[in-house]
Each structure stands twice: as C-alpha cells, then as structure tokens.
Write an enzyme that holds these catalytic residues in place. Structure first.
Site, PDB file in Angstrom:
ATOM      1  N   GLY A 179       1.147  -2.693  -6.320  1.00 37.70           N
ATOM      2  CA  GLY A 179       1.029  -1.402  -5.663  1.00 37.70           C
ATOM      3  C   GLY A 179      -0.374  -0.847  -5.797  1.00 37.70           C
ATOM      4  O   GLY A 179      -1.300  -1.230  -5.079  1.00 37.70           O
ATOM      5  N   GLY A 180      -0.566   0.072  -6.754  1.00 42.36           N
ATOM      6  CA  GLY A 180      -1.820   0.802  -6.894  1.00 42.36           C
ATOM      7  C   GLY A 180      -3.064  -0.069  -6.921  1.00 42.36           C
ATOM      8  O   GLY A 180      -4.085   0.261  -6.294  1.00 42.36           O
ATOM      9  N   GLU A 191      11.090  -6.240  -9.443  1.00 45.18           N
ATOM     10  CA  GLU A 191      10.283  -5.065  -9.798  1.00 45.18           C
ATOM     11  C   GLU A 191      11.136  -4.107 -10.623  1.00 45.18           C
ATOM     12  O   GLU A 191      11.904  -3.317 -10.058  1.00 45.18           O
ATOM     13  CB  GLU A 191       9.817  -4.336  -8.528  1.00 45.18           C
ATOM     14  CG  GLU A 191       8.868  -5.132  -7.674  1.00 45.18           C
ATOM     15  CD  GLU A 191       7.977  -4.221  -6.832  1.00 45.18           C
ATOM     16  OE1 GLU A 191       6.754  -4.374  -6.919  1.00 45.18           O
ATOM     17  OE2 GLU A 191       8.493  -3.343  -6.114  1.00 45.18           O
ATOM     18  N   SER A 237       3.134  -2.373 -12.146  1.00 45.25           N
ATOM     19  CA  SER A 237       1.936  -2.168 -12.975  1.00 45.25           C
ATOM     20  C   SER A 237       1.143  -3.446 -13.227  1.00 45.25           C
ATOM     21  O   SER A 237       0.582  -3.625 -14.312  1.00 45.25           O
ATOM     22  CB  SER A 237       2.302  -1.484 -14.300  1.00 45.25           C
ATOM     23  OG  SER A 237       2.777  -0.164 -14.046  1.00 45.25           O
ATOM     24  N   TRP A 273       0.809  -1.224   0.000  1.00 41.07           N
ATOM     25  CA  TRP A 273       0.000   0.000   0.000  1.00 41.07           C
ATOM     26  C   TRP A 273       0.845   1.280   0.000  1.00 41.07           C
ATOM     27  O   TRP A 273       0.315   2.367  -0.116  1.00 41.07           O
ATOM     28  CB  TRP A 273      -0.944  -0.012   1.211  1.00 41.07           C
ATOM     29  CG  TRP A 273      -2.191  -0.824   0.971  1.00 41.07           C
ATOM     30  CD1 TRP A 273      -2.394  -1.751  -0.025  1.00 41.07           C
ATOM     31  CD2 TRP A 273      -3.398  -0.788   1.737  1.00 41.07           C
ATOM     32  NE1 TRP A 273      -3.652  -2.280   0.070  1.00 41.07           N
ATOM     33  CE2 TRP A 273      -4.294  -1.713   1.144  1.00 41.07           C
ATOM     34  CE3 TRP A 273      -3.822  -0.074   2.862  1.00 41.07           C
ATOM     35  CZ2 TRP A 273      -5.582  -1.921   1.646  1.00 41.07           C
ATOM     36  CZ3 TRP A 273      -5.097  -0.284   3.369  1.00 41.07           C
ATOM     37  CH2 TRP A 273      -5.968  -1.202   2.754  1.00 41.07           C
ATOM     38  N   LYS A 274       2.147   1.125   0.190  1.00 39.80           N
ATOM     39  CA  LYS A 274       3.041   2.299   0.217  1.00 39.80           C
ATOM     40  C   LYS A 274       2.493   3.318   1.230  1.00 39.80           C
ATOM     41  O   LYS A 274       1.947   2.905   2.249  1.00 39.80           O
ATOM     42  CB  LYS A 274       3.212   2.865  -1.195  1.00 39.80           C
ATOM     43  CG  LYS A 274       3.621   1.762  -2.184  1.00 39.80           C
ATOM     44  CD  LYS A 274       4.038   2.262  -3.543  1.00 39.80           C
ATOM     45  CE  LYS A 274       4.426   1.060  -4.415  1.00 39.80           C
ATOM     46  NZ  LYS A 274       4.939   1.456  -5.727  1.00 39.80           N
ATOM     47  N   HIS A 282      12.683  -2.284  -1.263  1.00 39.61           N
ATOM     48  CA  HIS A 282      11.878  -1.747  -2.376  1.00 39.61           C
ATOM     49  C   HIS A 282      12.654  -0.601  -3.037  1.00 39.61           C
ATOM     50  O   HIS A 282      13.349   0.158  -2.356  1.00 39.61           O
ATOM     51  CB  HIS A 282      10.531  -1.245  -1.844  1.00 39.61           C
ATOM     52  CG  HIS A 282       9.559  -0.942  -2.939  1.00 39.61           C
ATOM     53  ND1 HIS A 282       9.627   0.210  -3.687  1.00 39.61           N
ATOM     54  CD2 HIS A 282       8.517  -1.649  -3.437  1.00 39.61           C
ATOM     55  CE1 HIS A 282       8.670   0.194  -4.591  1.00 39.61           C
ATOM     56  NE2 HIS A 282       7.985  -0.919  -4.462  1.00 39.61           N
TER      57      HIS A 282
HETATM   58  P1  13P Z   1       2.413  -0.517  -9.008  1.00 40.49           P
HETATM   59  O1  13P Z   1       1.646  -1.834  -9.008  1.00 40.49           O
HETATM   60  O2  13P Z   1       1.570   0.626  -8.549  1.00 40.49           O
HETATM   61  O3  13P Z   1       3.131  -0.314 -10.285  1.00 40.49           O
HETATM   62  O4  13P Z   1       3.554  -0.667  -7.870  1.00 40.49           O
HETATM   63  C1  13P Z   1       4.364  -1.772  -7.872  1.00 40.49           C
HETATM   64  C2  13P Z   1       5.161  -1.776  -6.622  1.00 40.49           C
HETATM   65  O5  13P Z   1       6.063  -0.974  -6.439  1.00 40.49           O
HETATM   66  C3  13P Z   1       4.804  -2.779  -5.598  1.00 40.49           C
HETATM   67  O6  13P Z   1       5.772  -2.856  -4.606  1.00 40.49           O
END
Ligand code: 13P
Length: 240
Positions: free
Chosen positions: A223-224, A157, A202, A10-11, A89
């Site tokens: 992530g998103g 990643e 992504s 979720w950052k 990360h």
């Molecule tokens: P996104 O899925 O938003 O590109 O982010 C990937 C990520 O950094 C997961 O740790």
C-alpha cells in the site's frame, strides 16, 4: 523459485501528476511490477507504463454492464488496458460490506473479462487473538475463490498489519502461507501448487527481504510504500 511479484495498491491516492511515479517505475526495467492506481488514473497509467509495469484495478463489479451507478465492470478495466484486478480487499469488505460471495462473483467476472485476479484474505486482530486466524482465512478462501486456478493470485493481508507499521513474525507468515497453500491443494489438487500467494500489510524496503523470504510467499501487495517509485523499487530490489 520464480521472481517475486511486487504489486502496488494505491487505494484512494493519486492525482494526475502521480503517473510520473509509474513512469519512473517503468523506467527501472523490472519485469515483476504491477500497480493498481485509482480508476481515474488507469488509462494514463497504462500509457506511461508502456507495458513495462502491468496496470490493474482495485475492484470491479460482478456484472458485465447494467444499471449500477458509479460502478466499473471488469470488461471496462480490460478495455482500458488493465491486466489484473484486486478483489476482496479488507477495506472493501469493511467499507462496502462485501461478503465472500460478492468477492467470488467479482473474481469470476474478472476472469471472464480476461483479467488476472488477486483475491485478498486476512484476519482482524481480534480474530488472531482468539486463535481463529486460520479458520477465518480458510472460510474466506472457501467462499471467495473462483473455480479454477488460471489467472488466480491470493493475497494474505492481516487487517491489523495494514497501514499500521506492524507485521506478523516471519514464523507466523510462514505458518499461514503454508496453511493457505494446503487449502489451495485441497481445493485444486496439484494445480494449487502454482498459485502465487502474496503477503500484504506494512511491507517496506527494510522488511521486504525477510517477509518475502518465507516459504510460500510469492511476492508482496504494497500500500503506502507503493506510492513513490523510490520506495516501490527499493522493495522490488530487496525482494530480489
Ligand atoms: P500498507 O502497505 O500501507 O500497509 O497497505 C497494505 C495493503 O492494504 C495493500 O493492499
């Protein structure tokens, strides 16, 4: 082949009400969902997840405790009921200047606290364009991994695919995941066969099946699209 592991990162997103999304994820009854909310939500997330979603941290300090203002130790995460932590990360490597040795020290601390550890690696666009993706990822693996495979997961990643909507081709994913597997075998012998390698960058419901269908891709780090139960569960469903 084992069920793909779908991990949400979720950052720096999510206030209190966001744990309702984790409750909804838990309600889906899937066994393969992990979510790393911000530190501030971990205790609430553990409660609403009720064991149906494994909750983790996005980072930890390398020390067990001490004079490190603002930091969180692996033991603190474990104490809250977290089951894993994401380490290294690219956003932490860039924003916080973390080097491979820092990542490795954190990974060792996480394992000592009994947490599974997801070690992230990945090249920038510039490095890929220069034909150096494998060299960069190989060096990151050599410097960042702990000494044993127990509780170890690797996440590939590519930095240029994070939050951009761009992904590597399936062939490129297969190639670099195969390279990572070879590095794991070289480092850990046959034990390296069992280390799960996640793809991140992504991942969305509409590309998850293709990306996760490649050899040596054991799941996704999202992530998103992990911020809502609807899209996270759609990824899990597409992944199988
Ligand atoms: P996104 O899925 O938003 O590109 O982010 C990937 C990520 O950094 C997961 O740790």
């Amino acid at each position: 082949m084992s069920t793909p592991l779908i991990v949400g990162n979720w950052k720096m997103n999510g206030l209190g009400e966001a744990v309702t999304e984790i409750a909804a994820m838990a309600g889906a009854g899937r066994a393969n969902l992990w979510v790393a909310p911000p530190f501030t939500l971990i205790d609430r997330a553990v409660i609403v997840a009720a064991g149906a979603v494994t909750i983790g941290g996005q980072d930890c300090h390398a020390a067990f405790s001490g004079a490190h203002t603002g930091c969180v130790s692996a033991a603190m995460l474990a104490d809250l009921g977290a089951g894993f932590v994401i380490i290294g990360h690219s956003e932490r490597r860039t924003d916080n200047g973390e080097c491979d040795a820092d990542v490795r020290a954190k990974a060792l601390a996480a394992r000592a606290a009994g947490l599974d550890v997801i070690v992230c690696v990945g090249e920038t666009q510039e490095q890929r364009d220069a034909g150096a993706a494998e060299a960069i990822v190989g060096a990151q693996l050599a410097g960042s991994l702990p000494d044993a495979v127990d509780g170890l997961i690797v996440a590939y990643e590519p930095v240029w695919a994070i939050g951009t909507g761009r992904t590597p081709t399936p062939a490129d994913v297969a190639a670099i995941h195969g390279f990572i597997r070879a590095q794991l075998l070289a480092r850990f012998g046959l034990m390296g066969r069992g280390v799960r390698i996640l793809y991140g960058g992504s991942v969305k419901p509409d590309n998850a099946a293709l990306l996760l269908g490649q050899p040596h891709v054991g799941g996704a780090l999202v992530g998103g699209a992990s911020l809502t139960a609807a899209s996270f569960l759609a990824i899990a469903a597409a992944a199988g």
